[in-house]
Design an enzyme around this catalytic site. Structure first.
Site, PDB file in Angstrom:
ATOM      1  N   LYS A  79      30.520  36.183  42.236  1.00  0.00           N
ATOM      2  CA  LYS A  79      31.872  37.127  41.993  1.00  0.00           C
ATOM      3  C   LYS A  79      32.285  37.605  43.469  1.00  0.00           C
ATOM      4  O   LYS A  79      31.389  37.966  44.361  1.00  0.00           O
ATOM      5  CB  LYS A  79      31.284  38.094  41.091  1.00  0.00           C
ATOM      6  CG  LYS A  79      32.576  39.260  40.734  1.00  0.00           C
ATOM      7  CD  LYS A  79      32.105  40.102  39.689  1.00  0.00           C
ATOM      8  CE  LYS A  79      32.953  41.224  39.230  1.00  0.00           C
ATOM      9  NZ  LYS A  79      32.485  42.208  38.438  1.00  0.00           N
ATOM     10  N   SER A 154      34.749  42.948  33.984  1.00  0.00           N
ATOM     11  CA  SER A 154      35.592  42.546  35.355  1.00  0.00           C
ATOM     12  C   SER A 154      35.095  41.118  35.779  1.00  0.00           C
ATOM     13  O   SER A 154      35.582  40.571  36.752  1.00  0.00           O
ATOM     14  CB  SER A 154      35.443  43.462  36.353  1.00  0.00           C
ATOM     15  OG  SER A 154      33.908  43.593  36.651  1.00  0.00           O
ATOM     16  N   SER A 178      30.606  44.291  32.173  1.00  0.00           N
ATOM     17  CA  SER A 178      31.340  43.288  32.846  1.00  0.00           C
ATOM     18  C   SER A 178      31.062  42.265  32.951  1.00  0.00           C
ATOM     19  O   SER A 178      31.714  41.081  33.391  1.00  0.00           O
ATOM     20  CB  SER A 178      31.785  43.974  34.311  1.00  0.00           C
ATOM     21  OG  SER A 178      32.666  44.857  34.198  1.00  0.00           O
TER      22      SER A 178
END
Length: 533
Positions: A79, A154, A178
């Site tokens: 990420k 996210s 997330s």
């Protein structure tokens, strides 16, 4: 041989036996990623040249006997809020669109020590603030199972990349769900560890008391192996915990006999989509048939979790994001008059609308006259929520419920009503407030073919209980819901099995800057990413 349909552990085993080379695996996944990216947009950067260089180095370490772990040579993604030395790290924000860190996050270092090949950085909601991966400066990521829907957020880029076979596994971060919510939306397995299990050093902070790095993978065995690789005590992180046991793969056993599982009545009431509720009850019955004891109970305080979370998270975010002012690194406004005007214009131009909203909320609740009324009250509610979970775990080994109240919403609809988007985190937020481990496992599909996931919640440091229950469910259902998306077959036809479940279940506990930045250096990136408020 179709390498893309193997699990990470299966691929690692073939690399170890020299049936496949690391370079072959990297080239296969890069080809898949470059083919899928125009549609899905899972990555902010793809480091093709760097990945091939890593592959050669890792292959030599495998051949010499230095690397023997189950993930050696397996390509992975990270990420884009985790620093990698010298590699563009943006948090999917304009304000960090030119930031190249001077150090690497500890969790990523641990992956590299295990022999992982990092092929790129995945898209996300800007500074991890969002539930749809639509607030990214680099444009929204799309759900590989249906390109008209969001992947969740996210960590939507990481989950979409795994679902679309653009990597074998990925790292995400979880502040209020997330990892678990997008894993549910994308039909993959995601695990948020107990707070402090994985070092946050090198993770660009959103809510420091809530953030935790965790794995996203195709099945439970892969998830356990990745967690085992990244978990460690780190003196550079003051919240890191020294655990006695990091052997998470030893929990890969098909055995829930006598395990007491509680289902909160609060989670199964109004607001939950009937198709999601039906899938959760069916999953509970599967575990019951395997020997678990299923009971309903009242968890209480669920309705207070969302306001407490957004007060605490926004307060911490307003403090953490103060450092992005255009002085030392990151974006700086081109035209300004004086220092204070430079601060103002840089932050106004550099942050998107959702980030600005949360900074303003956080600054308000921390301001004089409101600190006691909002922030301290939210901290007291956080303590009460932890006490409610403590009482629940006196009676139950784990808690089962939905990961999200619905399946993935359509693109564009969530941002029209931010409050509705916030309410979508109702089942995941409490886990972060209490610092507990949580795991999302695919359990079905709705009438549109979109994945449904269940959430398993364990007591502190009881990841093994989660893994054992998830693995038992996975084997009992023969991984029928853990299938990759075939984007080419028309935006979401699920094809292919995530490895051979029969073999995986029999082998219990044996998981055994020259970069080409495909997104950041494309000439049309500004047009794709215009999300300024």
């Amino acid at each position: 041989m179709d390498l893309l349909h193997l699990t990470a552990i299966e691929l690692g085993r073939k690399i170890k036996t020299r049936e496949v080379s690391v370079t072959e695996a990297v080239k296969a996944v890069l080809e898949q990623a470059k083919e899928m990216e125009p549609e899905i947009n899972s990555y902010v950067t793809l480091d093709e040249a760097g990945a091939l260089m890593q592959a050669e180095a890792v292959q030599k370490r495998i051949d010499s006997g230095e690397l023997t772990g189950p993930l050696a040579g397996v390509p992975a993604a990270v990420k884009d809020n985790m620093c990698i030395e010298g590699k563009l790290t943006t948090c999917s924000s304009k304000i960090l669109s030119n930031f190249h860190p001077a150090f690497t996050a500890e969790a990523v270092k641990n992956l590299q020590k295990a022999g992982a090949v990092i092929i790129g950085k995945t898209n996300m909601d800007e500074f991890a603030m969002g539930s749809t991966t639509e607030t990214s400066y680099y444009g929204p990521t799309k759900n590989p199972h249906n390109l008209m829907h969001v992947p969740g957020g996210s960590s939507g880029g990481s989950c979409a990349a795994v679902a679309a076979q653009e990597c074998w596994y990925a790292l995400g971060s979880d502040t209020g769900g997330s990892i678990r919510q997008p894993s549910s939306f994308c039909g993959v397995v995601g695990l948020k560890p107990t707070y402090g299990t994985v070092s946050r050093y090198g993770l660009i902070a959103y809510g420091s008391s809530l953030d935790q790095i965790g794995p996203v993978a195709r099945d439970v065995s892969d998830c356990a192996a990745v967690l085992e690789a990244i978990a460690s005590h780190d003196e550079k992180d003051s919240t890191s915990i020294q655990r006695k046991d990091y052997d998470f793969t030893s929990a890969l056993a098909r055995d829930v006999k006598g395990m007491k599982i509680g289902i909160p009545r609060d989670y199964m009431r109004e607001g939950l989509n009937p198709e999601v509720a039906d899938a959760v009850w069916k999953a509970a019955r599967v575990l019951e048939e395997q020997g678990a004891v299923i009971e309903e109970f009242d968890l209480s305080l669920v309705k207070y979790a969302i306001p407490a979370y957004y007060v605490i998270a926004s307060a911490e975010a307003s403090s953490n994001l103060e450092r992005f002012d255009g002085v030392k690194y990151g974006y700086r406004a081109a035209d300004y008059e004086g220092l204070h005007n430079m601060y103002k214009k840089t932050r106004s131009e550099g942050f998107g609308a959702e980030v600005k909203r949360r900074i303003m909320l956080g600054s308000f609740v921390l301001s004089s006259g409101y600190y006691d009324a909002y922030y301290l009250k939210a901290l007291r509610v956080k303590a009460l929520i932890k006490q409610a979970f403590d009482r629940a775990f006196e009676s139950y080994d784990l808690i089962l419920g939905p990961a999200a109240p619905t399946t993935a919403p359509e693109l564009g609809k969530s941002l029209q009503d931010p409050l509705k988007m916030y309410l979508g985190d109702i089942y995941t937020i409490s886990v972060n407030l209490a610092g507990l481990p949580g795991m999302s496992v695919p359990i079905g599909r709705d009438r549109k073919g979109l994945p449904v996931g269940m959430q398993l919640i364990g007591n502190s440091f009881q990841e093994k209980t989660l893994i054992r229950a998830a693995y038992t469910y996975e084997c009992a259902t023969e991984k029928q819901f853990e299938v990759s998306a075939d984007v080419r077959a028309g935006a979401g036809m699920a094809v292919g099995q995530a490895g051979d479940c029969g073999r995986a279940c029999r082998q219990t506990g044996d998981p055994g800057d020259s970069a080409f930045q495909a997104k950041s250096e494309m000439p049309d990136v500004q047009a794709k990413s215009g999300r300024e408020a």
